[in-house]
Every structure is written in structure tokens, then in C-alpha cells.
Design a protein around this motif. Sequence first.
Motif, short mmCIF file in Angstrom:
data_model
loop_
_atom_site.label_atom_id
_atom_site.label_comp_id
_atom_site.label_asym_id
_atom_site.label_seq_id
_atom_site.Cartn_x
_atom_site.Cartn_y
_atom_site.Cartn_z
N GLU A 209 0.83 -1.21 0.00
CA GLU A 209 0.00 0.00 0.00
C GLU A 209 0.86 1.26 0.00
O GLU A 209 0.59 2.23 -0.71
CB GLU A 209 -0.92 -0.01 1.22
CG GLU A 209 -1.85 1.17 1.30
CD GLU A 209 -2.77 1.10 2.50
OE1 GLU A 209 -3.53 2.06 2.72
OE2 GLU A 209 -2.73 0.08 3.23
N TRP A 210 1.95 1.28 0.81
CA TRP A 210 2.79 2.47 0.90
C TRP A 210 3.49 2.74 -0.42
O TRP A 210 3.56 3.89 -0.88
CB TRP A 210 3.83 2.30 2.02
CG TRP A 210 4.82 3.42 2.09
CD1 TRP A 210 4.63 4.65 2.65
CD2 TRP A 210 6.15 3.42 1.58
NE1 TRP A 210 5.76 5.43 2.52
CE2 TRP A 210 6.71 4.70 1.87
CE3 TRP A 210 6.93 2.47 0.91
CZ2 TRP A 210 8.01 5.04 1.50
CZ3 TRP A 210 8.22 2.81 0.56
CH2 TRP A 210 8.75 4.08 0.85
N GLU A 211 4.02 1.70 -1.06
CA GLU A 211 4.72 1.89 -2.34
C GLU A 211 3.79 2.51 -3.37
O GLU A 211 4.22 3.30 -4.22
CB GLU A 211 5.26 0.55 -2.85
CG GLU A 211 6.55 0.09 -2.19
CD GLU A 211 6.34 -0.41 -0.77
OE1 GLU A 211 7.34 -0.63 -0.06
OE2 GLU A 211 5.17 -0.62 -0.36
N ASN A 212 2.52 2.18 -3.31
CA ASN A 212 1.57 2.69 -4.30
C ASN A 212 1.19 4.14 -4.06
O ASN A 212 0.44 4.71 -4.86
CB ASN A 212 0.33 1.79 -4.33
CG ASN A 212 0.56 0.55 -5.19
OD1 ASN A 212 0.42 0.60 -6.40
ND2 ASN A 212 0.95 -0.55 -4.56
N THR A 213 1.70 4.75 -3.00
CA THR A 213 1.52 6.19 -2.84
C THR A 213 2.66 6.97 -3.49
O THR A 213 2.65 8.21 -3.50
CB THR A 213 1.45 6.58 -1.34
OG1 THR A 213 2.70 6.27 -0.71
CG2 THR A 213 0.31 5.83 -0.64
N GLY A 214 3.66 6.26 -4.02
CA GLY A 214 4.77 6.89 -4.72
C GLY A 214 4.60 6.78 -6.23
O GLY A 214 3.56 6.33 -6.73
N GLU A 215 5.63 7.18 -6.95
CA GLU A 215 5.60 7.11 -8.41
C GLU A 215 6.02 5.70 -8.85
O GLU A 215 7.12 5.24 -8.53
CB GLU A 215 6.56 8.14 -9.01
CG GLU A 215 6.61 8.11 -10.52
CD GLU A 215 7.63 9.06 -11.10
OE1 GLU A 215 7.75 9.10 -12.35
OE2 GLU A 215 8.31 9.76 -10.32
#
Length: 261
Positions: free
Chosen positions: A18-24
Motif C-alpha cells: 500500500e505504501w509503495e503505491n503512494t509513490g511514483e
Amino acid sequence: MERLILNFSGIYENEGYEWENTGEIWDLTHLQGTDGYLDPETEEYLRKKFRERCKNQGLPKIRILDNGNYHYMSKLLLETVKEPCYLLVFDHHTDMQPPALLPVLSCGSWVLESMEQIDLISGVCVIGPPEEAILTAKGILPRKEMDRVEFISEETLHSHQAAEKLERILKKTDESHAIYLSFDKDVLSKNVTETTWDQGIMDRGQMAELLAICGKGHQLAGLDLCGEPGRNCTKVQCAVSSEMNREIIRLMEPALSAGQD
């Protein structure tokens, strides 16, 4: 902090990230010839993408590279650095093995190829391989590269002498040279996180101790992370791996922020 995630395997579609998907996220799942070995045409395509990105807006210092089969991306990212740097690699493998078949960039050869082809790399230290693998690498290294390479073996980690040795190594490096840190989570014990490769013995406490040393006295030119679990892993396994990504970045954040406005 701003981060770039390179999605080759499709792993970041797992809900545990989930956290990675808040980045580019760059979706690279359509590319051919990327798993372990990099097809030369695909390599040029990726190199061109990085050049364009650097020209237009620059690359984030934090890059997450999928699982260990894509660790070779650190070489392409190192090519974008425009200042002398010292390469620190955390890995259970030396990544200094020439490809067995065709002369293509691979996850097992990228450190050796970076040393030979990137003039701005002033030296290299690889932290985590077993002594046997280090001896094999030393037998392969060209003589001209031997003086630029240091190793901290798995056995040294086990004897708890790694921090002292790393401090000695970094004291010898030019303080004006930035550190480029490439971290494969297979250096960590399976009790910490799971990857797609055989793993080392490093625990979270030792990792934190060594990363604190890496962040002292030098700016950080870049931080690459790889070592995600396999494509079919559970949400829990992915969440643990994601937590380790965040912990490593948090530990290195002071060095990443140094020199920034």
C-alpha cells in the motif's frame, strides 16, 4: 520523501504494498528480457528513459527496484550520477560474476560491470557475502580493480566486527565523494523478511548499526532497494517487505536530506 518504484514483476499490485503505491510507479511489466538478465535493446530503452527523466525533472534519490533479479538496475542508475561516489552494496552475493552465456548485464554481474565502466565510482564495498563467494570474486576481479574493492563477509557480520571494519573503510574514502547505497534485502535473515534468493544472517539491529555508519560524514547520491518476495507471495509477506523498505529509508533519511534546500 519522493521515491521511484520500478515494477517489473507485478509484485507491487499486491495489497501488502500500500505504501509503495503512494509513490511514483513505473509499470515495466511489458518489457521483454528483464528477469535476471537484461536484453541489450531493453537496456538501451531504460537508459534512454532515465536520461530523459534526468533532463526534464531529475530522478528521486530513492529507487525501489522489485526483487533481486532486477538489482542490475543499480548500474543504469549509477550512470546518471554526475559526481564521484563510493558504492556501498549490501547483498548476500558479490554480484561480480561475469554472465555465463552472452555478454549481457545481469543481476549477478552488475557490480563488476559498474566498476569497469563507470569512471566516477571511486571504490566499492560489498557487505554480506560468505567468505567463499568473496574468494571466488577475488579470483575473477581484474588486477587493476583489486585496490578499489573491499568486502565485509557474512562471517565478519557473525563475529560482530562489521561495524568497526566499515568505519575503517569509510574513513579512508574521500569525504568530498558521495555514497551511493544499493541494498538487496537478501543480506537479511529470513526471520526479518523473505526474498526470492538464498539469504544472509543480518538482523534488524545490525542493519541499523551499519546504516547509521553509512550515513555519517558523506552525502548520499542515491539509495536503491531491491529484494522483494516472489510474485505469488501473501499479503502479509509483502507487507513485511514493505515495512523493511520504509525502515531502511527512515534510517538513511538524514543522509538523503543532506545538501538539499
